[in-house]
Scaffold this motif. Sequence first.
Motif, PDB file in Angstrom:
ATOM      1  N   ALA A  26       0.846  -1.205   0.000  1.00  0.00           N
ATOM      2  CA  ALA A  26       0.000   0.000   0.000  1.00  0.00           C
ATOM      3  C   ALA A  26       0.878   1.251   0.000  1.00  0.00           C
ATOM      4  O   ALA A  26       0.584   2.244  -0.679  1.00  0.00           O
ATOM      5  N   THR A  27       1.969   1.214   0.758  1.00  0.00           N
ATOM      6  CA  THR A  27       2.882   2.354   0.839  1.00  0.00           C
ATOM      7  C   THR A  27       3.489   2.641  -0.527  1.00  0.00           C
ATOM      8  O   THR A  27       3.529   3.789  -0.990  1.00  0.00           O
ATOM      9  N   ARG A  28       3.950   1.565  -1.170  1.00  0.00           N
ATOM     10  CA  ARG A  28       4.602   1.748  -2.472  1.00  0.00           C
ATOM     11  C   ARG A  28       3.610   2.304  -3.491  1.00  0.00           C
ATOM     12  O   ARG A  28       3.923   3.196  -4.263  1.00  0.00           O
ATOM     13  N   SER A  29       2.392   1.778  -3.448  1.00  0.00           N
ATOM     14  CA  SER A  29       1.423   2.247  -4.434  1.00  0.00           C
ATOM     15  C   SER A  29       1.009   3.700  -4.133  1.00  0.00           C
ATOM     16  O   SER A  29       0.882   4.528  -5.042  1.00  0.00           O
ATOM     17  N   TRP A  30       0.859   4.044  -2.853  1.00  0.00           N
ATOM     18  CA  TRP A  30       0.556   5.436  -2.471  1.00  0.00           C
ATOM     19  C   TRP A  30       1.693   6.350  -2.941  1.00  0.00           C
ATOM     20  O   TRP A  30       1.461   7.416  -3.509  1.00  0.00           O
ATOM     21  N   PHE A  31       2.920   5.902  -2.725  1.00  0.00           N
ATOM     22  CA  PHE A  31       4.080   6.722  -3.051  1.00  0.00           C
ATOM     23  C   PHE A  31       4.128   7.020  -4.549  1.00  0.00           C
ATOM     24  O   PHE A  31       4.362   8.163  -4.979  1.00  0.00           O
ATOM     25  N   THR A  32       3.889   5.978  -5.322  1.00  0.00           N
ATOM     26  CA  THR A  32       3.956   6.150  -6.783  1.00  0.00           C
ATOM     27  C   THR A  32       2.895   7.159  -7.244  1.00  0.00           C
ATOM     28  O   THR A  32       3.177   8.042  -8.065  1.00  0.00           O
ATOM     29  N   PRO A  54       7.259  14.878   4.681  1.00  0.00           N
ATOM     30  CA  PRO A  54       7.182  15.207   6.116  1.00  0.00           C
ATOM     31  C   PRO A  54       7.827  14.158   7.003  1.00  0.00           C
ATOM     32  O   PRO A  54       8.477  14.498   8.000  1.00  0.00           O
ATOM     33  N   GLN A  55       7.695  12.877   6.638  1.00  0.00           N
ATOM     34  CA  GLN A  55       8.296  11.830   7.484  1.00  0.00           C
ATOM     35  C   GLN A  55       9.811  12.006   7.575  1.00  0.00           C
ATOM     36  O   GLN A  55      10.409  11.843   8.636  1.00  0.00           O
ATOM     37  N   ASP A  56      10.440  12.341   6.441  1.00  0.00           N
ATOM     38  CA  ASP A  56      11.896  12.513   6.454  1.00  0.00           C
ATOM     39  C   ASP A  56      12.293  13.796   7.189  1.00  0.00           C
ATOM     40  O   ASP A  56      13.360  13.845   7.812  1.00  0.00           O
ATOM     41  N   ILE A  57      11.437  14.813   7.108  1.00  0.00           N
ATOM     42  CA  ILE A  57      11.722  16.057   7.831  1.00  0.00           C
ATOM     43  C   ILE A  57      11.738  15.772   9.336  1.00  0.00           C
ATOM     44  O   ILE A  57      12.652  16.180  10.057  1.00  0.00           O
ATOM     45  N   VAL A  58      10.724  15.028   9.787  1.00  0.00           N
ATOM     46  CA  VAL A  58      10.667  14.699  11.221  1.00  0.00           C
ATOM     47  C   VAL A  58      11.850  13.807  11.603  1.00  0.00           C
ATOM     48  O   VAL A  58      12.471  13.990  12.652  1.00  0.00           O
ATOM     49  N   GLN A  59      12.178  12.847  10.726  1.00  0.00           N
ATOM     50  CA  GLN A  59      13.295  11.950  11.043  1.00  0.00           C
ATOM     51  C   GLN A  59      14.615  12.718  11.111  1.00  0.00           C
ATOM     52  O   GLN A  59      15.436  12.468  11.998  1.00  0.00           O
ATOM     53  N   PHE A  60      14.808  13.641  10.199  1.00  0.00           N
ATOM     54  CA  PHE A  60      16.066  14.413  10.224  1.00  0.00           C
ATOM     55  C   PHE A  60      16.139  15.221  11.523  1.00  0.00           C
ATOM     56  O   PHE A  60      17.189  15.317  12.155  1.00  0.00           O
ATOM     57  N   GLN A  61      14.989  15.762  11.912  1.00  0.00           N
ATOM     58  CA  GLN A  61      14.925  16.497  13.181  1.00  0.00           C
ATOM     59  C   GLN A  61      15.255  15.574  14.353  1.00  0.00           C
ATOM     60  O   GLN A  61      16.000  15.958  15.263  1.00  0.00           O
ATOM     61  N   GLU A  62      14.738  14.334  14.315  1.00  0.00           N
ATOM     62  CA  GLU A  62      15.066  13.371  15.384  1.00  0.00           C
ATOM     63  C   GLU A  62      16.556  13.087  15.412  1.00  0.00           C
ATOM     64  O   GLU A  62      17.161  12.968  16.481  1.00  0.00           O
ATOM     65  N   LEU A  63      17.160  12.956  14.228  1.00  0.00           N
ATOM     66  CA  LEU A  63      18.602  12.678  14.190  1.00  0.00           C
ATOM     67  C   LEU A  63      19.382  13.850  14.772  1.00  0.00           C
ATOM     68  O   LEU A  63      20.374  13.656  15.470  1.00  0.00           O
ATOM     69  N   ILE A  64      18.936  15.071  14.474  1.00  0.00           N
ATOM     70  CA  ILE A  64      19.638  16.239  15.024  1.00  0.00           C
ATOM     71  C   ILE A  64      19.514  16.240  16.544  1.00  0.00           C
ATOM     72  O   ILE A  64      20.489  16.458  17.259  1.00  0.00           O
ATOM     73  N   SER A  65      18.308  15.946  17.040  1.00  0.00           N
ATOM     74  CA  SER A  65      18.169  16.001  18.503  1.00  0.00           C
ATOM     75  C   SER A  65      18.893  14.843  19.173  1.00  0.00           C
ATOM     76  O   SER A  65      19.394  14.982  20.287  1.00  0.00           O
ATOM     77  N   SER A  66      19.006  13.685  18.500  1.00  0.00           N
ATOM     78  CA  SER A  66      19.683  12.553  19.170  1.00  0.00           C
ATOM     79  C   SER A  66      21.201  12.594  18.993  1.00  0.00           C
ATOM     80  O   SER A  66      21.932  12.159  19.879  1.00  0.00           O
ATOM     81  N   THR A  67      21.687  13.114  17.870  1.00  0.00           N
ATOM     82  CA  THR A  67      23.151  13.100  17.655  1.00  0.00           C
ATOM     83  C   THR A  67      23.798  14.445  18.015  1.00  0.00           C
ATOM     84  O   THR A  67      25.022  14.545  18.033  1.00  0.00           O
ATOM     85  N   THR A  68      22.996  15.460  18.261  1.00  0.00           N
ATOM     86  CA  THR A  68      23.444  16.817  18.641  1.00  0.00           C
ATOM     87  C   THR A  68      24.682  17.284  17.849  1.00  0.00           C
ATOM     88  O   THR A  68      25.752  17.539  18.427  1.00  0.00           O
ATOM     89  N   LEU A 239       8.333   4.106   6.769  1.00  0.00           N
ATOM     90  CA  LEU A 239       7.626   3.484   5.637  1.00  0.00           C
ATOM     91  C   LEU A 239       7.539   4.446   4.451  1.00  0.00           C
ATOM     92  O   LEU A 239       8.090   4.200   3.392  1.00  0.00           O
ATOM     93  N   ILE A 240       6.839   5.578   4.653  1.00  0.00           N
ATOM     94  CA  ILE A 240       6.781   6.588   3.590  1.00  0.00           C
ATOM     95  C   ILE A 240       8.021   7.459   3.745  1.00  0.00           C
ATOM     96  O   ILE A 240       8.146   8.228   4.692  1.00  0.00           O
ATOM     97  N   SER A 241       8.969   7.307   2.799  1.00  0.00           N
ATOM     98  CA  SER A 241      10.237   8.029   2.892  1.00  0.00           C
ATOM     99  C   SER A 241      10.871   8.075   1.509  1.00  0.00           C
ATOM    100  O   SER A 241      10.737   7.129   0.738  1.00  0.00           O
TER     101      SER A 241
END
Length: 252
Positions: A26-32, A54-68, A239-241
């Motif tokens: 479902a993710t792949r078909s939504w993405f396409t 948006p998922q990658d934006i949030v993930q990048f933000q998580e990486l910044i907060s966890s890896t400082t 999943l969506i990334s």
Amino acid sequence: MSYSEFKNECSAQIDAQGHDRALMEATRSWFTLANGFGYSYHFESFGRPLIQYPQDIVQFQELISSTTPSLIIETGIAHGGSLVQSAAMLCLLDVIDGLDPRQSPRKVVGVDIDIRNHNREALDEHPLRFKMDLIEGSSIDPDIIKQVHQHAENYDKVLVSLDSNHTHDHVLAELNAYADLVSVDSYCVVFDTVIEDLPSGSFPDRPWDVGNNPKTAVNEWLQNNKNFTIDRKIDHKLLISVAPHGYLKRIS
Ligand SMILES: C[S@@+](CC[C@H](N)C(=O)[O-])C[C@H]1O[C@@H](n2cnc3c(N)ncnc32)[C@H](O)[C@@H]1O
């Protein structure tokens, strides 16, 4: 439920969803379908368009907060949205550390082969401009690589984002140029690996396609760079990334 119990429950859910065939399909078909509407172009950060999901934006933000990180290196500036987002996050890290963001050495360095005048003007006028260094030139030009390495000399915690030209050869050259700057436990995020998973011909006006894209570059590069590993837990969570297999963690 305690924080650790909550995180354990999340971990089990993430693992389950990451292996659920129906959800993956479902993710792949939504993405396409979404890709056909230019979905990634519709978001902004502090007034600048940010070409991300948006998922990658949030993930990048998580990486910044966890890896400082003390330094973030980004190839691919475009309108500057990802740079502004990183600058904002670095300011937050400074505030958390009790530092004045204008005095702290934390910076984001952006490299783009073509910083268009209207984008440069908008970034020059941006309130967070003091957190950014802009370098114009190809990210695989030896002079530009040298400049970026010079910038990184005095920084101990470095996070890298590769989001410029998405051909195999270009991304492979970027990985060879910049991944060694990433600190242990930090990440090199390779965007648009998803091109490999989309139907062939999804980007008719671009040189990249299935078989020639960031994911094929990551696969080749990882064979000789065992100090990095794909953080599959992030893939299973998002999943969506646009960056499946692109969250590369430096482990040694
Ligand atoms: C996908 S956009 C970057 C999006 C940006 N990171 C964001 O999230 O908003 C790709 C950018 O890469 C730049 N680019 C293309 N080839 C390049 C190269 N050889 N070196 C550096 N930048 C390049 C393009 O000019 C374009 O601005």
